[in-house]
Enzyme design. Structure first.
Site, PDB file in Angstrom:
ATOM      1  N   HIS A 369       0.633  -1.532  -0.363  1.00 52.22           N
ATOM      2  CA  HIS A 369      -0.099   0.335   0.045  1.00 52.22           C
ATOM      3  C   HIS A 369       0.914   1.117  -0.412  1.00 52.22           C
ATOM      4  O   HIS A 369       0.882   2.284  -0.733  1.00 52.22           O
ATOM      5  CB  HIS A 369      -0.735  -0.080   1.187  1.00 52.22           C
ATOM      6  CG  HIS A 369      -1.992  -0.256   1.462  1.00 52.22           C
ATOM      7  ND1 HIS A 369      -1.965  -2.026   2.509  1.00 52.22           N
ATOM      8  CD2 HIS A 369      -2.492  -1.642   0.087  1.00 52.22           C
ATOM      9  CE1 HIS A 369      -2.735  -2.946   2.078  1.00 52.22           C
ATOM     10  NE2 HIS A 369      -3.559  -2.413   1.344  1.00 52.22           N
ATOM     11  N   CYS A 682       1.818  -1.670 -21.572  1.00 54.56           N
ATOM     12  CA  CYS A 682       1.294  -0.393 -19.682  1.00 54.56           C
ATOM     13  C   CYS A 682       2.320  -1.274 -18.910  1.00 54.56           C
ATOM     14  O   CYS A 682       1.987  -0.616 -17.570  1.00 54.56           O
ATOM     15  CB  CYS A 682       0.099  -0.704 -19.368  1.00 54.56           C
ATOM     16  SG  CYS A 682      -0.510  -2.622 -19.533  1.00 54.56           S
TER      17      CYS A 682
HETATM   18  C1  PEP Z   1       1.984  -5.940 -16.144  1.00 47.17           C
HETATM   19  O1  PEP Z   1       1.965  -7.059 -15.059  1.00 47.17           O
HETATM   20  O2  PEP Z   1       3.203  -5.256 -16.517  1.00 47.17           O
HETATM   21  C2  PEP Z   1       1.340  -4.822 -15.152  1.00 47.17           C
HETATM   22  C3  PEP Z   1       0.771  -3.855 -15.829  1.00 47.17           C
HETATM   23  O3  PEP Z   1      -0.117  -5.061 -14.203  1.00 47.17           O
HETATM   24  P1  PEP Z   1       0.567  -5.039 -12.611  1.00 47.17           P
HETATM   25  O4  PEP Z   1       1.757  -4.307 -12.338  1.00 47.17           O
HETATM   26  O5  PEP Z   1      -1.041  -4.532 -12.401  1.00 47.17           O
HETATM   27  O6  PEP Z   1       0.560  -6.198 -12.078  1.00 47.17           O
END
Ligand code: PEP
Ligand code: MG
Length: 755
Positions: A369, A682
């Site tokens: 968090h 992303c």
């Molecule tokens: C990822 O796995 O690259 C992603 C964007 O999701 P998270 O970081 O929330 O797992």
């Protein structure tokens, strides 16, 4: 035969005498001598000795009543040596009827301690760290009574504070004593939220001020303590009864809380401490530091976990003592650096954002968090700084270097100067990025690159406009669940999603459905312990097996959309069946809304995250079913390289700028281009200019990243010739090296790309 107990029961008046002795003028040595003499007399002990820890770790005899005076400042015991070394090591008292017979006993002829058999030594604890040892001895073989042990511990606590807190004492005779760390130190940790900060240490769990250690009215103080304990017990009992809306509350944790809250041992220790003259707050601290010292050393993870519970319980009790059941707010200096073991969801948000410049944590993880909120608020944060709280004092100057993942405590002037220079460069760059905010991101050869922002909390939305992002490419909906005390209900979810869409002001927002499980555990949801949580029951797997939660979320998303476009994607899809089933749930919810006459989204776009490597070889089946895909490189890399992204020992062993990773990314991009499916990246790599450069070279033109990445990546894009980059990176895909980072860097430099 046991000796009679101490003449003056309860150290109340003794504590005052010690304080007077310590705070009187005169040489430090005389004050310490007076203190041990007073203690010896009051405890009816023939010997009372004070050992303090030197910077070297040695324990040195600093004052004694009863042993040979010649031994003072002469007798020194190395770390772990002798009974006093043992006490420091264990962090708890040693009560022996015949000390010379103990295996750890180390005979020092200069002390003249031969005639003494009974021995009681207690550590001088500050924040769980032993800064010395206080010993009483008697000739007759006896075990000291429990209340004598308790009294001596209380005396030791007050003495520790007096010795450690007295600025005047810290000079001169005590200069080299490891009372409070005073040398410059550098601790290596893990970067949780990027940035640099220099400021003043503010301890989240501030020690009880010295002047508030002793109470004037023990009876009133005891009543105050009892009220607070009763309120705490009621609160915990209510949690057990589920009256706080805890859905499937983690029974085990609360049960443990309850056990402690009602435990007679805990209650009795607190009451004893108050009766002997401490304030209720000081009593909590005393009992807490003892627990820290003993349980904190346990190797057993279960026991260490229980220490967390105890710490929380102590915090809760302190809050009840503060009167309103709320947190005791500290006045922050202008440039506060918050120091804590770990921080809960709401903790950071409770501090004045304008004054909080950095955060240092002893524990935590990037995905914790604290890390999430710090990143959202752009407060530099370094975590996993082992031993931090023992090494830093309230008010110490500290540096948060959340570029390298380090903390500098009491840094030297040259280190501060170097940091200030780096901060100035950073500020300058930020100003440049701000100037670029409204410039569209085109490469030099005219390719449009969409730069989007990753978000997850309402606080993120405030900076959306500042970044110049073209929308939100990844909204991590689970963050709202992680920072909440209970499961967010339909209305709370709808409200948040509405706020997000409104803040985006017509720009696209891609919501990712709950990505829970793995390391993202909710305190109020029961979760089974799994051997391999990253490979376990998480994300879309949970959503499909227990559809109620996912359905509720989809319903809230549709409600928030109110006739606008809805973009939603599913995390960790590993097979086309999963995607098909998840997409069908969206259709069912839209039909449900329509049946009730609610506005359907103007446009619906349903996507899959590509995070499980399996999909790379099934894109031909997946892509026709999706409206878009987004590559979650954080997870994709962790699974491709079989290296836990949250484990610092293995997370850095692989490089996304390597032939296998780049080839996988190219395969995905090529397949999407061929089928005409929009694709974005992303994961964190999209926000790092050099890695974003490689992604653009591979053909990606939508990158979603943390807000801090947008400026630097835009600068890179504006200076990049994509066609030349493509040719250069293509040539590296067949490389035989484990990493081609340096080659990509050379290429970027050759093409004059700003990275
Ligand atoms: C990822 O796995 O690259 C992603 C964007 O999701 P998270 O970081 O929330 O797992
Ligand atoms: Mg992921």
């Amino acid at each position: 035969m046991p000796m009679p107990g101490p003449a003056i029961r309860g150290p109340r008046s003794l504590l005052r005498q010690i304080r007077e002795a310590m705070e009187s003028g005169g040489p430090v040595q005389a004050r310490l001598d007076m203190a041990v003499r007073t203690i010896a007399r009051s405890m009816v002990a023939e010997v009372c000795s004070l050992y303090l820890r030197r910077g070297s770790g040695d324990l040195e005899l600093f004052a004694t009543e009863g042993l040979s005076r010649e031994a003072v400042h002469v007798t020194r015991l190395g770390p772990g040596i002798g009974l006093v070394g043992e006490i420091v090591k264990l962090g708890r008292p040693l009560n022996l009827s015949d000390a010379p017979n103990h295996p750890a006993f180390s005979y020092r002829p200069e002390t003249g301690e031969d005639p003494y058999h009974a021995f009681l030594g207690v550590p001088l604890l500050r924040g769980g760290r032993a800064i010395g040892v206080l010993v009483v001895q008697n000739r007759t073989e006896r075990i000291y009574a429990d209340d004598e042990v308790e009294d001596l511990q209380i005396i030791a606590m007050v003495l520790a504070e007096m010795v450690a807190g007295g600025e005047r004492l810290a000079e001169g005779a005590l200069k080299d004593v490891e009372i409070a760390p005073h040398k410059p130190e550098r601790l290596k940790g893990v970067r949780f939220a990027e940035g640099l900060a220099y400021g003043v240490a503010v301890l989240h769990e501030a020690p009880v001020p010295r002047e508030q250690l002793l109470s004037d009215d023990a009876t009133a103080e005891e009543a105050r303590l009892k009220d607070a304990i009763a309120a705490l017990q009621t609160q915990i009992d209510e949690m057990m009864d589920g009256q706080h809306g805890l859905v499937g509350a983690s029974f085990e944790v609360i049960e443990t809380y309850r056990m402690f809250a009602h435990s007679r041992g805990w209650n009795r220790s607190l009451e004893e401490a108050v009766r002997s003259g401490l304030t209720a707050e000081a009593a909590v601290e005393r009992v807490r530091s003892e627990h820290r010292a003993t349980v904190g050393q346990a190797r057993d993870p279960y026991l260490r976990e229980r220490l967390h519970d105890l710490e929380d319980l102590n915090d809760r009790l302190l809050r009840h003592l503060s009167g309103d059941g709320g947190r005791v707010h500290q006045e922050l200096p202008d440039n506060a650096i918050l120091i804590a073991r770990n921080l809960g969801p709401a903790d950071i948000l409770e501090y004045d954002r304008g004054r909080l410049k950095g955060i240092l944590l002893e524990e935590g993880s990037v995905a914790s968090h604290a890390g999430i909120v710090a990143r959202a608020l752009e407060i530099p944060c370094v975590g996993r700084l082992s031993g931090l709280r023992d090494r830093v004092n309230q008010g110490d100057p500290v540096i948060v270097d959340a570029e390298s993942g380090e903390a500098y405590l009491r840094p030297r002037l040259d280190v501060v100067e170097a940091l200030k220079a780096r901060m100035a460069v950073r500020d300058q760059r930020r100003a440049e990025f701000a100037r670029l905010r409204d410039t569209p991101a085109f490469t030099r050869d005219g390719a449009k690159i969409s730069l989007l922002m990753n978000a997850g909390l309402a606080v993120d939305l405030d900076i959306l406009a500042e970044t110049g992002a073209e929308g939100i490419g990844l909204f991590r909906t689970e963050f709202q669940f992680m920072v909440a005390e209970e499961l967010p209900r339909f209305n709370a979810q709808t409200q948040l999603y509405t706020r997000v869409l409104e803040a985006a002001n017509g720009m696209p927002v891609t919501f990712r459905t709950l990505d829970l499980g793995g390391d993202k555990i909710l305190p109020y949801l029961e979760a089974e312990r799994e051997d391999n949580p990253a490979l376990g029951w998480r994300a879309i797997r949970m959503g499909l097996d227990r559809p109620a939660l996912l359905r509720l979320q989809l319903r809230a998303l549709i409600a928030a959309t109110r006739g606008r476009e809805l973009r939603v994607m599913f995390p960790l899809v590993a097979s086309v069946e999963e995607f098909r089933a998840a997409r069908a749930m969206v259709d069912v919810e839209i039909a449900w809304a329509e049946r009730r006459g609610r506005p359907a989204p103007s446009q619906l776009r349903v996507g899959a995250m590509i995070e499980a490597p399996s999909l790379i070889w099934h894109l031909d089946a997946l892509l026709p079913m999706t409206d878009f895909v987004s590559v979650g490189t954080n997870d994709l890399m962790q699974y491709m390289f079989a290296a836990d992204r949250g484990n610092p020992r293995v997370a850095d062993r692989y490089d996304p700028l390597s032939p296998p990773a780049l080839r996988a990314l190219k395969t995905i991009q090529d397949a999407c281009a061929e089928s005409g499916t929009p694709v974005s990246v992303c994961g964190e790599m999209a926000g790092r200019p050099i890695e974003a450069f490689a992604l653009i070279a591979l053909g990606y033109d939508q990158l979603s990243m943390p807000p801090g990445g947008i400026g630097p990546v835009k600068q890179m894009v504006l200076s990049c010739d994509r066609e030349a980059a493509r040719r250069g990176v293509d040539g590296l895909l067949k490389g035989t090296e484990g990493s081609v980072r340096s080659q990509v860097e050379t290429l970027a430099r050759k093409l004059s790309v700003v990275i």
